[in-house]
Design an enzyme around this catalytic site. Structure first.
Site, PDB file in Angstrom:
ATOM      1  N   GLN A 196     -44.317  31.642  46.983  1.00 24.15           N
ATOM      2  CA  GLN A 196     -43.352  30.648  46.510  1.00 24.15           C
ATOM      3  C   GLN A 196     -43.955  30.000  45.267  1.00 24.15           C
ATOM      4  O   GLN A 196     -44.733  29.056  45.347  1.00 24.15           O
ATOM      5  CB  GLN A 196     -43.061  29.637  47.619  1.00 24.15           C
ATOM      6  CG  GLN A 196     -42.510  30.285  48.895  1.00 24.15           C
ATOM      7  CD  GLN A 196     -41.120  30.866  48.719  1.00 24.15           C
ATOM      8  OE1 GLN A 196     -40.204  30.205  48.213  1.00 24.15           O
ATOM      9  NE2 GLN A 196     -40.946  32.130  49.096  1.00 24.15           N
ATOM     10  N   ALA A 237     -33.668  23.607  50.902  1.00 24.60           N
ATOM     11  CA  ALA A 237     -34.448  24.847  50.890  1.00 24.60           C
ATOM     12  C   ALA A 237     -34.746  25.304  49.454  1.00 24.60           C
ATOM     13  O   ALA A 237     -34.273  24.711  48.483  1.00 24.60           O
ATOM     14  CB  ALA A 237     -33.687  25.923  51.650  1.00 24.60           C
ATOM     15  N   HIS A 238     -35.495  26.372  49.341  1.00 27.43           N
ATOM     16  CA  HIS A 238     -35.922  26.856  48.022  1.00 27.43           C
ATOM     17  C   HIS A 238     -34.743  27.305  47.166  1.00 27.43           C
ATOM     18  O   HIS A 238     -33.794  27.883  47.658  1.00 27.43           O
ATOM     19  CB  HIS A 238     -36.977  27.953  48.120  1.00 27.43           C
ATOM     20  CG  HIS A 238     -36.641  29.109  49.009  1.00 27.43           C
ATOM     21  ND1 HIS A 238     -37.477  30.164  49.159  1.00 27.43           N
ATOM     22  CD2 HIS A 238     -35.577  29.360  49.798  1.00 27.43           C
ATOM     23  CE1 HIS A 238     -36.942  31.021  49.997  1.00 27.43           C
ATOM     24  NE2 HIS A 238     -35.807  30.557  50.398  1.00 27.43           N
ATOM     25  N   ASN A 239     -34.859  26.989  45.897  1.00 25.61           N
ATOM     26  CA  ASN A 239     -33.900  27.431  44.870  1.00 25.61           C
ATOM     27  C   ASN A 239     -32.541  26.749  44.968  1.00 25.61           C
ATOM     28  O   ASN A 239     -31.608  27.142  44.278  1.00 25.61           O
ATOM     29  CB  ASN A 239     -33.703  28.958  44.914  1.00 25.61           C
ATOM     30  CG  ASN A 239     -35.021  29.707  44.898  1.00 25.61           C
ATOM     31  OD1 ASN A 239     -35.880  29.427  44.083  1.00 25.61           O
ATOM     32  ND2 ASN A 239     -35.203  30.638  45.817  1.00 25.61           N
TER      33      ASN A 239
END
Lengths: 339, 339, 339
Positions: A196, A237-239
């Site tokens: 990540q 969450a990511h992105n």
């Protein structure tokens, strides 16, 4: 602290039905308000208390139907009341600039002017703390992370490396910014972690409630734009990309790579699945499970979420099943008899 | 950093439709990729971007139908792309071994070699920290707790007494391991606490996301087995047993004494009631409320959760109620007319 | 540690079907219990293990139907078993009174006698710590906050300014008490924050699980009354009032200004909307979404929540739609044929 109704009128920009000379000495919610206190009607659910409250004056919407000894009509009673709160209940002042002797600050970190760094704060290599920032006790600022001017970070906050926090941001205790996104690939025998390597970028005037988790992007950034407000215990969450001036209420979660456009309102305990888009100005009702894109300006509700009118009609339909059964029985009886 | 497509082919074990001489200078998501960048197609939802991306090369599944200037076919594009991430975006290096002078470490604690103990870490009596462990700032390791070799504990983590953490575990900030299980007995006049005397045992290669809470067992252990990955804000109650290589997505909760067998996938915001068993390889869809055992290999969904096909048919059935009503009306009309 | 069944009978106030001379050397759950161990049957789901357990003795309810080598009948087997836990598994003793040299305590704070203040604790101006309090490492006590006698605060807890914590309270790690309520007014162009000037008031004997967030009131107080127990990751919004001896299970959230009356039980992942009242003794089943008041003593369930019987009947009704359709088809066929 004392204000006459005349003075209050000027602060809240209202019109009075009553006597400007009355003196207000405190504020209270309408169900508890006593003589000498100012209260407000911000939610029609509380209108019933107008007949029992002992308040000296009540802030009401401009078009409010009803009367009271002293009625102050304003554009927005919640906003008007909130303008009075700091007059009667001064906030705890922020601490004076200081770098506490127990703080552990890397030599390569850049510190601005007039900053407060509380006890046992850790600031890692090449972090940048701009002017007038407050970082309270036991918080952690990772390597190369930048904290914009006038931002306040409450105690026990963790911000990982290489994140960008804007100006005038308020981050409450227990928040984690920049932890690894949940990125894995299941192989035949085990699970492999996807590095990540992205960042978290938080715009100006954002507020993040207690114990929220905001993961860093895999490659690009996780973004929360200017003026957006997050309640407590929220998962980003990511992105994920969140636009400007959104509201997200407590315990909601936005799964990876979804986009929340500007001025969206998401109520509590909502789940938004990954790779979706919630259009500008949309509203998602509490506990909804959003599994497909939401067009701009629509209100959705339910699990799975759908346009609110449809969702409500569905509930009505479900509750009509006993009627359907009764009619069926009747018809069967008629048919039976007609044989 | 630069790699030719020829070099990349070797790293990702792929076959190229294109020219090995092209040079890749960075990575990007397909909707943002520019010339000189490598991207991937891991989710069919993004296939539409193949016609607009400016990427120099695209990683695709072996059986991908479509063409592009440089197409690299691989077994698993997500995995292949993840192998390239550290080449272009080196991770923040872990700190050198050090025991920070502000750390408070009990004399009776056992410390391994090559460990990093950050600022203001507290390590209580008889805790054991094995070799090559990293414990970041402000984390707390309770009495007699053991941290296995090569484990990384991010800042502001709390691990209570008498817990066992395996090797190569990664624990993100804000996590609490070993807090008391929610065990009480309601008596006529009050509530009595049941002592929580068990442990938490976490296997090797486990990852635990930010702000998760994992309660200790009442008598036996709460167990998370080898290779299982937990996202953020997850609740694991006392005496829960989780098998190997499970995925649990954010904000899910597993109530007391339930067993999650090996290789189970639990999506976000799922609730699993107490004393249940989720069978090996089962999948629980997002926001489901699981109120009875789930057989191995099944996919369940809904509130209350049921086998996915049934749950979907149920939604279709609900949405057919207007049709049912229309038909009923028609029939009533026919009967009326026939009288 | 060893106890004869005769000794155990006196501790748990039970009657024995068996032999008082047997010696018990440990406790275990019924599915794992071996010779020499005492176990219990607290949940009928586990009755099946009575035929396979190797336990020497089993605690059962007074009216239990079944026999075993040594059966101890008691009022409440869970409670009886919990009385035995500390005899066989002594709890980790609390630390001796000490004020750790790394703690940062304001000169104006008032400290009681026999208190433990762990490493890197911060106590701000005019905070009051009463006698026999334990505050573990890295916790933060804000300005003018009072911590009642015999209260235990685990590591990494944050309590903001001007909060009141009762006596014999237990607060687990990661908890945030007194963060700002989620109060904003959306104006045409931006979002304005409503100052959050109230407090959090927590009664005696309350327990708060790991990573909960409890916001301060806007004007008045957020209140959690005597004896109430909160599990982990719970959200309590501003101005919520919770009565005495309530249970709230993990990941539930109570929105602003709602009232939970005495002895209410709220299961896991429940959402209660704002400005509602949950009546005394009511029970809210897991994952319910409560959108209107709940009368005292009722059990509610579902999304949106309704009286449990209704909610269950609704599920039965939904599952009867295929039958309805089949009957409709039959009727249509009869009508068709009769033409």
């Amino acid at each position: 602290m004392e204000f006459s109704l005349g003075q209050i009128l000027k602060i809240v920009d209202g019109t009075l039905e009553g006597d400007e000379a009355y003196i207000i000495t405190d504020l209270a919610e309408i169900q508890h308000a006593k003589k000498g206190q100012l209260t407000f009607l911000g939610n029609p659910k509380y209108n019933k208390y107008l007949s029992t409250t002992e308040a000296t004056a009540v802030l009401v919407p401009k078009d409010f139907k009803g009367s009271y000894e002293n009625l102050i009509r304003v554009e927005n009673p919640n906003l008007a009341f909130s303008l009075m709160i700091p007059r009667f209940r001064p906030e705890l002042p922020l601490p004076n600039p200081e770098i506490h002797k127990t703080a552990c600050i890397a030599n390569s970190a850049q510190l601005g002017e007039n900053i407060y760094i509380g006890p046992n704060v850790t600031i890692e290599d090449k972090a940048v703390i701009e002017n007038n920032v407050f970082i309270f006790a036991n918080s952690y600022i990772g390597t190369e992370t930048r904290i914009g001017s006038e931002t306040i970070i409450r105690p026990n906050v963790t911000i990982y490396h290489n994140c960008q926090i804007g100006s005038k941001v308020l981050i409450h205790s227990g928040v984690v910014v920049g932890s690894d996104g949940f990125g894995f690939v299941r192989t035949e025998k085990s699970i492999k972690k996807i590095p990540q390597a992205g960042r978290v970028v938080i715009g100006d005037d954002v507020e993040i409630g207690a114990n929220c988790s905001i993961d860093r992007g895999t490659l690009g950034d996780t973004v929360i734009s200017k003026g957006t407000k997050l309640d407590n215990l929220i998962q980003i969450a990511h992105n994920v990309k969140i636009g400007v001036y959104c509201f997200i209420a407590a315990q909601s979660g936005i799964a990876g790579s979804s986009t929340i456009e500007d001025r969206v309102t998401i109520a509590g305990q909502v789940g938004v699945a990954g790779h979706l888009k919630i259009g500008e100005g949309a509203i998602v009702a509490a506990q909804s499970g959003v599994s497909k894109d939401v067009p701009p300006g629509t209100i959705v509700f339910g699990y799975p979420a759908q346009e609110q009118k449809k969702a409500r009609r569905e509930i009505v339909n479900i509750r009509s099943i006993p009627d359907i059964k009764a009619k069926l029985k009747e018809i069967e009886k008629i048919i039976e008899e007609s044989k």
